[in-house]
Motif scaffolding. Sequence first.
Motif, PDB file in Angstrom:
ATOM      1  N   ALA B  90      -3.727  -8.991  -2.292  1.00 39.78           N
ATOM      2  CA  ALA B  90      -3.793  -7.725  -1.267  1.00 39.78           C
ATOM      3  C   ALA B  90      -2.493  -7.479  -0.670  1.00 39.78           C
ATOM      4  O   ALA B  90      -2.221  -6.487  -0.184  1.00 39.78           O
ATOM      5  CB  ALA B  90      -4.860  -8.343  -0.477  1.00 39.78           C
ATOM      6  N   GLU B  93      -0.260  -5.629  -2.649  1.00 42.43           N
ATOM      7  CA  GLU B  93      -0.558  -4.164  -2.619  1.00 42.43           C
ATOM      8  C   GLU B  93      -0.059  -3.604  -1.327  1.00 42.43           C
ATOM      9  O   GLU B  93       0.625  -2.428  -1.284  1.00 42.43           O
ATOM     10  CB  GLU B  93      -2.162  -3.963  -2.502  1.00 42.43           C
ATOM     11  N   ASP B  97       2.429  -0.810  -0.951  1.00 37.79           N
ATOM     12  CA  ASP B  97       2.260   0.361  -0.404  1.00 37.79           C
ATOM     13  C   ASP B  97       3.186   0.907   0.478  1.00 37.79           C
ATOM     14  O   ASP B  97       3.738   2.285   0.608  1.00 37.79           O
ATOM     15  CB  ASP B  97       0.726   0.104   0.464  1.00 37.79           C
ATOM     16  N   SER B 120       2.456  -4.995 -15.180  1.00 38.70           N
ATOM     17  CA  SER B 120       1.679  -5.869 -14.821  1.00 38.70           C
ATOM     18  C   SER B 120       0.152  -5.609 -14.755  1.00 38.70           C
ATOM     19  O   SER B 120      -0.237  -4.418 -14.765  1.00 38.70           O
ATOM     20  CB  SER B 120       1.928  -6.460 -13.489  1.00 38.70           C
ATOM     21  N   SER B 121      -0.515  -6.339 -15.370  1.00 41.91           N
ATOM     22  CA  SER B 121      -2.070  -6.137 -15.670  1.00 41.91           C
ATOM     23  C   SER B 121      -2.835  -6.703 -14.419  1.00 41.91           C
ATOM     24  O   SER B 121      -3.981  -6.467 -14.315  1.00 41.91           O
ATOM     25  CB  SER B 121      -2.774  -7.181 -16.613  1.00 41.91           C
ATOM     26  N   GLU B 123      -1.563  -5.624 -11.036  1.00 44.94           N
ATOM     27  CA  GLU B 123      -0.776  -4.838 -10.018  1.00 44.94           C
ATOM     28  C   GLU B 123      -1.009  -3.367 -10.296  1.00 44.94           C
ATOM     29  O   GLU B 123      -0.969  -3.030 -11.467  1.00 44.94           O
ATOM     30  CB  GLU B 123       0.373  -5.178  -9.685  1.00 44.94           C
ATOM     31  N   ASN B 124      -1.304  -2.713  -9.116  1.00 45.36           N
ATOM     32  CA  ASN B 124      -1.515  -1.164  -9.514  1.00 45.36           C
ATOM     33  C   ASN B 124       0.127  -0.516  -9.175  1.00 45.36           C
ATOM     34  O   ASN B 124       0.875  -0.897  -8.558  1.00 45.36           O
ATOM     35  CB  ASN B 124      -2.249  -0.416  -8.182  1.00 45.36           C
ATOM     36  N   GLY B 125       0.343   0.351 -10.131  1.00 50.52           N
ATOM     37  CA  GLY B 125       1.396   1.237 -10.101  1.00 50.52           C
ATOM     38  C   GLY B 125       1.257   2.350  -9.095  1.00 50.52           C
ATOM     39  O   GLY B 125       0.032   2.502  -8.423  1.00 50.52           O
ATOM     40  N   ARG B 126       2.354   3.121  -8.515  1.00 48.38           N
ATOM     41  CA  ARG B 126       1.879   4.077  -7.460  1.00 48.38           C
ATOM     42  C   ARG B 126       2.594   5.346  -8.145  1.00 48.38           C
ATOM     43  O   ARG B 126       3.622   5.316  -8.574  1.00 48.38           O
ATOM     44  CB  ARG B 126       2.868   3.987  -6.278  1.00 48.38           C
ATOM     45  N   ILE B 127       1.995   6.535  -7.681  1.00 48.21           N
ATOM     46  CA  ILE B 127       2.611   7.970  -8.374  1.00 48.21           C
ATOM     47  C   ILE B 127       2.205   8.713  -6.870  1.00 48.21           C
ATOM     48  O   ILE B 127       1.339   8.687  -6.505  1.00 48.21           O
ATOM     49  CB  ILE B 127       2.114   8.184  -9.602  1.00 48.21           C
TER      50      ILE B 127
END
Lengths: 589, 551
Positions: B90, B93, B97, B120-121, B123-127
């Motif tokens: 968290a 992230e 963020d 990475s499996s 963690e989230n990417g951002r767009i």
Amino acid sequence: MRARRAGVAVIGVGLLLGGCATIPQGGAVHVAHVENRDGTVDEPDSRVLPPGPTEGQAPPDVVRGFINASASADNAYAIARSFLTRAVGKAWQAPRAVIVYDEGSLQANLSGRVVTVTVNQVGRIDARGGFSLASGSLSFQYPVTKDRGEWRIATPPEQLLLSEADVRRSFRSVDIYFVNPSDQVVVPDRVYLQSSRRDLPTRLAERLLSGPSSWLAPAVRTAFPAGTKLTGRVDVRNGMATVPLSRQALRANASQRRAMSAQLVWTLKQLTDMSGLEILAGGAPLDVPGQGAPQSRDDWPSYDPDVLDSDAAVYYSRDGSVRSPVDNPAAGAAGAAQIDNGKVLRSVPNVPLRHPVVAGGRLAALGPVPDGVGLYTGALSSGPLAVVWRAAAMTPPAFDVRGRLWTVVTDAAGKQRVLVVPQGGRPTYVPAPDLAAGDVQQLCPSRDGARVVAVVGQPGQRQVYVGRVADHGGALSLGGFHTVLPDRYVDVADVGWLDADRIVVLVKTSDTGRAAGRFPLVAAVDGWPGLEATVLTAGLPSDEPLQIAAAPGGHRLLVSVGGQIWGSASGIWQPLAVGEDPAYGSPAS
Amino acid sequence: MTLDVVPPVVSELSLVGRLAQRWRSSLQLRVAATTFLLSGVVVALLGLYLQQRLTDGLLSAKVTAALTELDAGVTKADATLGSAYASDPAETETIVDSLFEDLKRATPTGLYDVALITTSSTENGRISGEISDTSIPARLTASVGEGNKAYAYAPLRYLDGHTVEGLIAGGPVISTGVGPYQLYYFFPLDQEEATIALVRRVLLTVGAMLVVLVVGVAALVTHQVVTPVRQAARSAQRFATGLLEERMRVRGSDELAQLATSFNAMAASLQSHIQRLESLSRLQRRFVADVSHELRTPLTTVRMAADMLHQSRSQFDPEVARSAELLQTQLNRFELLLADLLEISRHDAGAVELDTEPVELQQLVRQVVDDVRVLAERRACDVVLDLPGDPVVVDADARRLGRVLRNLLGNALEHGAGQPVEVSLRAGDGCAAVSVRDRGPGLRPGEAGLVFNRFWRADPARSRHTGGTGLGLSIALEDTRLHGGWLQAWGEPGRGAVFRMTVPLRVGASFAASPLPLDPTETESTQTAPAAPQPRDPVAAVLPGQPGMPQ
């Protein structure tokens, strides 16, 4: 010969002109007309790119991945869909209702072929986009099966589970405006829509036409005739928004049409590139009496829910008189004398007035009467102040946009009832079943008169509640009270309305990481945790603040602390006056 | 108003043929077309070059801006994620963020989009915005994955399906404990496309106008040169038709004025020469006419005396009688010559008149053949007639026509060398022709044109025997010309000669071809082919003034 001379002249002129076609290097100053677009909701969003399922993932990780991927709505939730079995995934529609949970609280355990997920709930977003605070622990079952050698979810639950941060990333909050029962102002209804900017104007208009949220519905009206629908997309071209309505819109009368136009202008004004509005009904432009077509975004300022206009003034009480601070009290020693005295506006001999409120040139204050407290009202500038009610105890009064005066009176037996004094009318009780048990310390209506905020509870355990003013053909009742602050905020001392969407509260927090003592907190009316903002108290005296007052439009936040009234501008606190009971009011009638 | 040319044989031309003819005949068209082509090519090349440079300039500016942004973004990301220590996902992230909000805040609405991609499996990417991460081409991802800061041109795909040409720049982000992350910036190039399209449109318009202008200038300049040339050609033409007063107008003192002055000088000189020649010729003819006329008077007297002597020749000595006969014969000859001289003088003076009546040619031919029977018998030549079945009637002066035919037939019999003489008659399209063919010694090359000259003899040795005056064919030519007809000769040594007279059916009418061939060797192939207006045999010449020459 003559032709030759003419030719030379032409060539000379041509060279001169040609030399001018370069980047300008001087010249006049051009004043640009850039509009200030406050309050727009269509900034570009940030989307999440969650990872998809990996090979050999264990079922709890598959479920975690699914919940994580629910934050990405791209291509109809394509990545989340990939965590479901093929068959289920083909038909699955992502639910509209969302359960918002606290991020760190998610636990996933596998037993047999079911993964049980436990979360601490923070709130809910219903299918129509309304948010409500909630708490407690919830658990969900995710049956899993092997689909083509990998574990996949067989039955997803009926709500979307999203963490607070995910909701913040994938939803955007917009205000949908409805009219208050007297058709004077618009009232914002905050909803949360998918943060994609695609078709945002159409989605706003659709949401407006489908009516207010169930919580706000008894307190507001929509001016659109029943059955009015959108007949096409809302296009915004070159700043002009075109809203095509169906034929039912033609049934609206003149005042309804004005209100319809105001609702649409205020709702679509939140789009950055909207500068004008054209309403079509059944294909032809709708005639709005008293307003040119098309409307511009600056139309209908009178419908502003933050009713206070720019000549709002500060009022306080000192030594029993109603005063106003002198203009521009500058920081420093020179201002001390001015701060000390203020300008006396009203006083009644032998009656020390407390908790003055001013609206539309009218003044109301509490003053002692034999056996209790009396509510004094009258004109601010001159004239007598009459007692309109007596009771054993009263909460500080407050005006709303319709000139009604609200207070909670306690009779000799200790029973509390909500009293409303309409302008020029008889005071009446307003039923408020939710408040029956409580110990109401304060009741403050929003400026638009559709909602109220109340401070209820025993000393040291006071809480803030927000409710709505239901109006059934003139008969008022209060209801729908709910908390808007997370549990960690305790011991509310005072509350006020910052603007139509936010309140300010004086609270303490049980968070050990923060300093003890009360501080002002800005919170959203619907309890949305993302809008919480602590106001820094650096510069205030060390005493505990007791009262707070605020007004929209950049006015200073007022706090009464240690017998003085302090105001904060851009985070810097300055003393304004010696006294208590600060309040904002409009002296103009 | 162009120079006239000999019209081609075939009167109908295809479009290409007409265009080609126009091309050949107009200097202005050639100059204009060449200028158009050349200037068009040059302008097109320049325009292409200009557009290429502009495109390069626009794109290079964009690339520089892109790489600058990328640098700034990667630096910021490196600073944040390179030292990030996250205790739980968290927190990761949250850090990502806030970093992404920072990166995104640097982009005002719509200028470009940002993406923070991770493999990475957990963690989230951002767009940002509405752009889809599938826009990043695999080749760019591969290059960035190797540690490069790279950019590529690729179409930007958006969530609602539409695409825009764009530039994508990406670089790796140094991060410890999180990621790995890659940062991408997406720059739509629609503004540049619009600018380039605008430039292209402007270049096309300006180029077209430029070419038109240059062609116009070329045409104008050519016109200035071609017009005086045309004027000179027209003046020469008019001069050639006999308007000897024709002069060119002289304007200014440039080369064209010099041309005009020279032309005028030549015309004046020619005019004075021609006038002098004409007056000389007139004088000469008048002299001949006067002399012939003057000679008649004494001739009559001498004639009378000679007649008397001839009648009484039996009373003289044989030598004197012989002399008297000789005198009579030669006086006859002298009279004939004088009559012919007078006749030709009348033709020269233009004092002859046609006395026309409908004449049936077959009858006339038969009569002429009859007239020369004595000569034919004496010469032992047969006369073969080739006459059509239908009667051929022409409007003509019978006397003169008869004289012409008699002369032709007489010549043929005289030169026939005993071979049969063929006389043919044919009617044609608006005309009729009579040809007389003999198989005598014929004419040598070049003599077919000289044979009609006055006092010209093919063989000077034969002159005294034939008794001809030497003017017969000249008179015959004048008589034929009076009718508006043709008299033509053909001959080949050893193969004889052909004399053909063609007259119109009505006096003054024009005709194009003779129904009888002039060159008899060609009749072997076709009997009815109309003869060309110009004889094809180089021996037979067309004399000046005869139809068939350019007028």
